[in-house]
Design an enzyme around this catalytic site. Sequence first.
Site, PDB file in Angstrom:
ATOM      1  N   PHE A   1       0.810  -1.223   0.000  1.00  0.00           N
ATOM      2  CA  PHE A   1       0.000   0.000   0.000  1.00  0.00           C
ATOM      3  C   PHE A   1       0.837   1.263   0.000  1.00  0.00           C
ATOM      4  O   PHE A   1       0.361   2.333  -0.373  1.00  0.00           O
ATOM      5  CB  PHE A   1      -0.974  -0.006   1.191  1.00  0.00           C
ATOM      6  CG  PHE A   1      -0.408   0.460   2.504  1.00  0.00           C
ATOM      7  CD1 PHE A   1      -0.654   1.750   2.976  1.00  0.00           C
ATOM      8  CD2 PHE A   1       0.370  -0.386   3.291  1.00  0.00           C
ATOM      9  CE1 PHE A   1      -0.154   2.174   4.191  1.00  0.00           C
ATOM     10  CE2 PHE A   1       0.874   0.037   4.503  1.00  0.00           C
ATOM     11  CZ  PHE A   1       0.624   1.324   4.957  1.00  0.00           C
ATOM     12  N   LYS A   2       2.113   1.146   0.383  1.00  0.00           N
ATOM     13  CA  LYS A   2       2.972   2.333   0.410  1.00  0.00           C
ATOM     14  C   LYS A   2       3.111   2.956  -0.982  1.00  0.00           C
ATOM     15  O   LYS A   2       3.369   4.137  -1.124  1.00  0.00           O
ATOM     16  CB  LYS A   2       4.359   1.984   0.965  1.00  0.00           C
ATOM     17  CG  LYS A   2       4.356   1.241   2.312  1.00  0.00           C
ATOM     18  CD  LYS A   2       3.836   2.093   3.449  1.00  0.00           C
ATOM     19  CE  LYS A   2       3.640   1.320   4.731  1.00  0.00           C
ATOM     20  NZ  LYS A   2       4.805   1.028   5.513  1.00  0.00           N
TER      21      LYS A   2
END
Length: 495
Positions: free
Chosen positions: A111-112
């Site tokens: 998700f980064k």
Amino acid sequence: MEVIYRSTRSNSEPVTASQAILKGLSDDGGLFVPDHIPALDKSLSELAGMSYQQVAYEVMKLFLTDFTEEELKNCINNAYDSKFDTEKIAPLVQADDAYYLELFHGSTIAFKDMALSILPHLMITSARKNNIKNEIVILTATSGDTGKAALAGFADVKGTRIIVFYPKNGVSPIQEKQMVTQKGANTFVVGIHGNFDDAQTGVKKIFSDKELAKEMDEKGFQFSSANSINIGRLVPQICYYVYAYAQLLKDGKITEGEKINVVVPTGNFGNILAAFYAKNMGLPIDKLICASNDNKVLYDFFRTGTYDRNREFVLTTSPSMDILISSNLERLIYRIAGNDADKNRELMNALSGNGKYEITEEMKAQLADFYGNFASEAETAAEIRRLYEKCGYVIDTHTAVASAVYGKYVVETGDHKTTVIASTASPFKFTRSVMDAIDIKYDAMGDFELVDELSKIAKVKVPNAIEEIRTAPVLHDTQCDVDKMKDTVKSFLGM
């Protein structure tokens, strides 16, 4: 209406969004927070007709008010492009009785990527706006995913260098291989002899070293951060919660204005804080369900009102959540303290001093939006197995923590509202833990054999991020003790 940014630790002069992005951390050690949370100015049904890029613009324009429309759209279009393996950027997948918001379709399958694909563009634009001539040195600590996503985002970006510190024995083999094989003349990766909290504390210490800052300036450098403490990381994360709601509305799964619950596997508190900000913009979110692993410092905090990092540090199969100091929680503490920088500073000083602080009953009453719980290692593995056997859907260990905690929430409350679970990493990033959870027989296989087997049983193509590291050479093998982090930084910069 203009949004300006203040430090959580002093009443110093406010800064613009671009200045806050460039600095990363305030000079007094505080985090930058918006002076108010702007309200969404498009209806939910309007948002339902938009692409991810369009929703991102509608959210980010409200927070980054010193960026022009052209600048912001340029940053968004450069970030959310073919680096993602789906046009939807963040698709929703229904499995069992929840919707999994897949935030791992970017170039490093975590998700980064959602924020770190855009941060370099925001930063370079901010540098231009503020006539910065120095080279920007991105200094960051990672518990596994931020490092690779930041390295991929900043690799060979002109006018920047990036230094990533990670706990040498505290990340998964795939996470480590992704970092140490990173190309780019401006990249530097260092394994420290310690855990993530040691790395994060060391980075913060370097940031607040006034003497070093002066020396850097003389040599034509200045620090900034790619950690979730940078407001340029937090604002893009708000977008995907708005987009998820809009997609549910578009697909007829909810009616306009209907409230949903959101579950987030939580370590540094940035991802769930973004959902809290989305709720405060007017997005109809009811409960924010904060899921912890065996390092359950946040669960204990929501239960008791005491934040206490004085406990055993547990290495788990969800390493990105193996954190005892949740940096972004400070932004929430500042808010529930009535935006009182003095009160917040007092609590943060207590945390860095004796390792704990306690909030007042008045502050505790403002946490009603949140529900906290945790999943043990056994519960996490059982949830991966349960969902696979029931639906054929394979989730990673972090998502499994969230999914297991959601199950506990439903049993405890009987609340069956439509629920979005933030799926924060691809199962391919934690292949061994995921496959062992499904069946222990897989443990005899090698790391990349497991990758192929996972692809087969999940009926999902092996992501490019994994294919490209199968045979990639190790380019970074530097290690250091925690007390040598500053010297290591100076050495890389030739100082």
